[in-house]
Write a protein that holds these residues in place. Sequence first.
Motif, PDB file in Angstrom:
ATOM      1  N   TRP A  88       0.833  -1.207   0.000  1.00 11.56           N
ATOM      2  CA  TRP A  88       0.000   0.000   0.000  1.00 11.56           C
ATOM      3  C   TRP A  88       0.869   1.258   0.000  1.00 11.56           C
ATOM      4  CZ3 TRP A  88      -5.228   0.878  -0.310  1.00 11.56           C
ATOM      5  CH2 TRP A  88      -5.665   2.153   0.036  1.00 11.56           C
ATOM      6  N   VAL A  89       1.906   1.260   0.824  1.00 11.84           N
ATOM      7  CA  VAL A  89       2.794   2.421   0.883  1.00 11.84           C
ATOM      8  C   VAL A  89       3.511   2.610  -0.447  1.00 11.84           C
ATOM      9  CG1 VAL A  89       4.885   3.336   1.975  1.00 11.84           C
ATOM     10  CG2 VAL A  89       3.082   2.322   3.380  1.00 11.84           C
ATOM     11  N   ASP A  94       4.032   8.686  -2.832  1.00 11.04           N
ATOM     12  CA  ASP A  94       5.271   9.039  -3.522  1.00 11.04           C
ATOM     13  C   ASP A  94       6.132   9.837  -2.553  1.00 11.04           C
ATOM     14  OD1 ASP A  94       7.210   9.381  -5.377  1.00 11.04           O
ATOM     15  OD2 ASP A  94       6.119  10.829  -6.621  1.00 11.04           O
ATOM     16  N   PHE A  95       7.300   9.314  -2.230  1.00 17.91           N
ATOM     17  CA  PHE A  95       8.163   9.944  -1.234  1.00 17.91           C
ATOM     18  C   PHE A  95       9.611   9.669  -1.605  1.00 17.91           C
ATOM     19  CE2 PHE A  95       6.818   5.765   0.076  1.00 17.91           C
ATOM     20  CZ  PHE A  95       8.001   5.131   0.419  1.00 17.91           C
ATOM     21  N   PRO A  96      10.531  10.480  -1.096  1.00 18.97           N
ATOM     22  CA  PRO A  96      11.955  10.256  -1.392  1.00 18.97           C
ATOM     23  C   PRO A  96      12.415   8.888  -0.884  1.00 18.97           C
ATOM     24  CG  PRO A  96      11.615  12.440  -0.471  1.00 18.97           C
ATOM     25  CD  PRO A  96      10.315  11.716  -0.316  1.00 18.97           C
ATOM     26  N   GLY A  97      13.103   8.161  -1.734  1.00 20.08           N
ATOM     27  CA  GLY A  97      13.593   6.839  -1.359  1.00 20.08           C
ATOM     28  C   GLY A  97      12.623   5.713  -1.620  1.00 20.08           C
ATOM     29  N   ARG A  98      11.509   6.014  -2.295  1.00 17.17           N
ATOM     30  CA  ARG A  98      10.516   4.960  -2.550  1.00 17.17           C
ATOM     31  C   ARG A  98      11.080   3.865  -3.441  1.00 17.17           C
ATOM     32  NH1 ARG A  98       6.532   3.738  -6.270  1.00 17.17           N
ATOM     33  NH2 ARG A  98       7.105   5.539  -7.551  1.00 17.17           N
ATOM     34  N   ARG A  99      11.836   4.247  -4.469  1.00 17.24           N
ATOM     35  CA  ARG A  99      12.423   3.245  -5.357  1.00 17.24           C
ATOM     36  C   ARG A  99      13.437   2.374  -4.615  1.00 17.24           C
ATOM     37  NH1 ARG A  99      11.382   3.882 -10.747  1.00 17.24           N
ATOM     38  NH2 ARG A  99      10.366   5.833 -11.363  1.00 17.24           N
ATOM     39  N   LEU A 100      14.187   2.986  -3.715  1.00 18.68           N
ATOM     40  CA  LEU A 100      15.140   2.212  -2.926  1.00 18.68           C
ATOM     41  C   LEU A 100      14.420   1.216  -2.022  1.00 18.68           C
ATOM     42  CD1 LEU A 100      18.023   1.654  -1.968  1.00 18.68           C
ATOM     43  CD2 LEU A 100      17.749   3.537  -0.333  1.00 18.68           C
TER      44      LEU A 100
END
Length: 283
Positions: A88-89, A94-100
Amino acid sequence: MKSATKSAWRQPSILPGFGLTLGYTLVYLTLIILIPLTALVIRASSLGFADFYAILMDERTLLALRISFGAALIAAMVNVVFGVLVAWVLVRYDFPGRRLLDAIVDLPFALPTAVAGIALAALYANNGWIGALFAPLGIKIAFTPAGIVVALIFIGLPFVVRTVQPVMEELDREVEEAAATLGANRFQTIRMVVLPALTPAILTGFALAFARAVGEYGSVIFIAGNIPYVSEIAPLLIVIRLEEFNYAGATAIAAIMLIISFAMLFLINLLQAWSRRRFTNVR
């Protein structure tokens, strides 16, 4: 009549090669799955009912099976809760570091299980970073059944996240907005709109995480303590029987695990089929 039946089996297709691919699929599944499982069942059946029943009712075998399946069931249920939250998160925010963070979810897939077991044992031991926080409270995690559950949660989480995440990405947010417009609060929207759509995927993720946990060996033996009658898993007991050259006992325990796993996965598949029919009817 025969020509009509024959033509019904040979429907025109845009993609040719059905016979070749079907043959390859059947041969591959037979060589990789059916023949080994059949050999296991045949070897176990050679014991006779009395010997097989004696191995099944052995206290050490029963406790090892209970620890393996009980820990796998607990870990799969925990992963369902937190796996859905992680998905869900990753999907809705969308937040900094989401791809990481999204990449870290796949880490248990790539990390060798022995490395994971050593790392978890070091962290959750009484002198480890996490274990030291629980030691003053009299709670011991490493080298106990609780440590087994921790290891199985670690290796099973990606299965739930990666199963639920694509389905969650395809959910139409306008349906949720419509539910809110009609007066539904956030909890009602999640319970009546989101969860029914995710239920088949959640059950699939649960089944995958449970099946993976039942057969896990490498990451568990380092944190379990491997104490007979206390924290000994069934796969380890099979290895012990093989080291004792007790091949009949090893195959019997393996056959018991196969039967229990098949029965539980069959039940989960029935629940999946029921949830799909129910969601389709509701929609």
